[in-house]
Design a protein around this motif. Structure first.
Motif, PDB file in Angstrom:
ATOM      1  N   GLU A 180     -10.864   4.460   3.955  1.00 20.49           N
ATOM      2  CA  GLU A 180     -10.616   3.045   3.681  1.00 20.49           C
ATOM      3  C   GLU A 180     -10.619   2.233   4.987  1.00 20.49           C
ATOM      4  O   GLU A 180     -11.176   1.135   5.046  1.00 20.49           O
TER       5      GLU A 180
ATOM      6  N   ILE B  40       0.837  -1.203   0.000  1.00 16.42           N
ATOM      7  CA  ILE B  40       0.000   0.000   0.000  1.00 16.42           C
ATOM      8  C   ILE B  40       0.872   1.254   0.000  1.00 16.42           C
ATOM      9  O   ILE B  40       0.574   2.228  -0.671  1.00 16.42           O
TER      10      ILE B  40
ATOM     11  N   LYS C  50      -7.183   7.376   3.097  1.00 18.17           N
ATOM     12  CA  LYS C  50      -6.807   6.203   3.891  1.00 18.17           C
ATOM     13  C   LYS C  50      -7.779   6.027   5.062  1.00 18.17           C
ATOM     14  O   LYS C  50      -8.176   4.906   5.393  1.00 18.17           O
TER      15      LYS C  50
END
Lengths: 312, 239
Positions: free
Chosen positions: B183, B124, B180
């Motif tokens: 997410e 990532i 992020k």
């Protein structure tokens, strides 16, 4: 005029190794607990006495006696923390108070040792292990003492390096040293791990004391007398650096022995002034290079000792 | 049955002898984003630290998942699933990047899984892979923040408390961090976000709290707070 430096060179290597062993424990406990532990001196002395008593009076083989010295000083170090430092720390004591407490703890241990040594007629003692020359080196001899101390130091340095860099426990200890709060919120049980730090620090100090008692006569003040060198070694490395402490130990060893030999030959300075060299090193580090070798600001650490710590 | 993962009741806390936050009640709902906004020095960070257990609690109770954790040590709180990313000092600078992540997964049983998750984190954030063996102290501000969040996520927390994750970062990095955060929530992790940038945080959150001078002074959905005239006047300025 050529000066024969072979003997000072050998002494430097042996003493540098011993200073390294003694200073490593100081660096480890300072890193993990932020206590500049003056009682570290007594951990060394106790190791020396345990070794000497077991070898001289119980006729144990030296390696068993050294193992016992390691264990005894490790347990003593752990008890110091559990009984004095940890309770104070949990109450939010400033590092400066902990420093003073450590001087007190050291005094208690030292005078208990004094009474025991006096009562049994052992104010001075040396471990009865014959030290034999192995081979000639210039005008000096490499002895069995060198052949034990130097490899033992290397082995312990390697073992500690593996512990700190290749095991999760060692990495967690370094994490506590780096950032205690973040270590806690990562689930590291700091009060359990600090026991490991004390056991290692005490054990290695005890072993160093035991080795020292083989080569020289010791008394209950011996650790305290050596503390200046121990601190000088650790401060050279910035008080929290592992490799810095090792380099520092040898620098102090070499500076003292070679330095005093040269000063003696050139200026006729009495070798009794040897401890001045460690003192000069400490002062020089503070003045010239407060970061030590490892980039850690010793002045900053010292000022942190005096400033209160925000915690419950 | 309430769906609260954390309830703080009558919380008064601070450091040493000084009280920083006084008599605050907050409820954090499971699986949602909760924002705590307010000016500098209003006690937002202290409130977050109190939930983690890093402050001195003078009064009040903290309940996590139905259990009282008021007296629990920080390390035990993290072991039951409370993750935390401080605003500053949020990495271990002298540990390598991989070691930071390993410490993040310190309390997990399976080292194999930790290894796998570290690989995943590095997929990532490729920048972390490039520097895997470097000391974390050498990272830039944005990279540090990424590592700090990754470290906390390695523990597989149920709730993640983020203290100003976007402070002092370039706008492009900020938008990456906020992406992020979305997410993280989509994976079922509850997020609490402390932010000085009120508009940004309130737009993102499901529920918000506004703090000034150590007290919660306003609460409601992000939209409600953003449309409140008094709030707009005090914090965002009139248009």
């Amino acid at each position: 005029m050529a000066i024969d430096l072979t003997l000072p060179l050998l002494n430097s290597l042996a003493l540098g190794s011993l200073y390294t062993l003694m200073a490593l424990g100081l660096t480890i406990t300072f890193s993990v607990t932020r206590i500049p532990n003056f009682a570290h001196a007594e951990l060394v002395t106790v190791g020396g006495y345990v070794t000497a008593v077991l070898v001289n009076f119980m006729a144990l083989p030296p390696h068993i006696a050294l193992l016992a010295a390691f264990t005894a000083s490790a347990i003593l170090a752990l008890s110091m923390d559990e009984l004095v430092f940890k309770p104070l720390y949990k109450r939010g004591s400033r590092p400066l108070f902990l420093l003073v407490a450590s001087i007190g703890v050291g005094l208690i241990v030292r005078y208990i040792l004094f009474s025991l040594a006096d009562a049994t007629g052992n104010i001075t003692i040396q471990t009865n292990v014959s030290v034999n020359p192995i081979m000639r080196f210039g005008r000096a001899y490499i002895t069995t003492f060198h052949a034990i101390v130097i490899p033992a130091t290397i082995a312990i340095v390697i073992a500690l390096h593996i512990l700190f860099h290749y095991t999760l426990m060692g990495k967690a200890l370094r994490a506590i040293s780096d950032n205690e709060d973040l270590a806690r919120v990562s689930g590291i049980r700091i009060y359990r791990l600090r026991r490991v730090a004390w056991l290692i620090a005490g054990g290695v100090a005890g072993l160093a004391g035991g080795l020292w008692s083989i080569s020289l006569i010791i008394d209950p003040n011996f650790g305290w007398d050596t503390l200046l060198r121990i601190f000088a070694s650790s401060i050279l490395g910035g008080l929290t650096s592992f490799w810095g402490t090792i380099i520092g130990g040898y620098i102090v060893g070499f500076a003292e022995n070679i330095g005093i030999a040269l000063l003696n030959t050139w200026f006729g300075i009495n070798t009794a002034y040897r401890p001045l060299i460690s003192f000069a090193i400490i002062v020089a580090v503070f003045l010239i290079r407060p970061r030590g070798f490892a980039g850690i600001d010793v002045r900053n650490i010292v000022s942190r000792l005096v400033v209160s710590r925000p915690r419950s | 049955m309430s769906n609260a993962i954390i309830e703080a009741r009558g919380v008064t806390a601070g450091y040493g002898k000084s009280v920083i936050i006084e008599d605050n009640d907050i409820v954090i709902e499971r699986g949602k984003i909760t924002s705590i906004v307010g000016p500098n020095g209003s006690g937002k960070s202290t409130l977050l630290k109190t939930i983690v257990g890093l402050t001195r609690l003078f009064a009040g109770h903290i309940i996590y998942d139905g259990h009282e954790i008021t007296r629990m040590q920080p390390e035990e709180r993290s072991r039951i699933g409370i993750g935390y990313v401080p605003q500053v000092a949020n990495i271990f600078p002298n540990l390598t990047i991989v070691e930071n992540l390993e410490i993040g997964g310190y309390m997990r049983k399976s080292r194999e899984e930790v290894k796998r998750d570290i690989e995943e984190v590095m997929d990532i954030f490729p920048v972390l892979r490039e520097r895997a063996r470097q000391k974390a102290g050498t990272l830039s501000g944005g990279e540090r923040q990424m590592l700090a969040m990754a470290r906390a996520l390695m523990a597989k927390p149920n709730i993640l408390l983020l203290d100003e994750p976007a402070a002092a970062l370039a706008p492009i990095v900020v938008s990456r961090i906020f992406a992020k955060i979305r997410e993280i929530v989509s994976k079922g992790i509850t997020v609490v976000l402390v932010e000085q940038h009120a508009k940004r945080a309130l737009e993102l959150c499901d529920y918000g709290y506004v703090m000034t001078s150590g007290r919660v002074v306003m609460r409601g959905s992000g939209k409600e707070i953003l449309s409140d005239e008094k709030f707009v006047e005090a914090f965002l300025g009139r248009r």
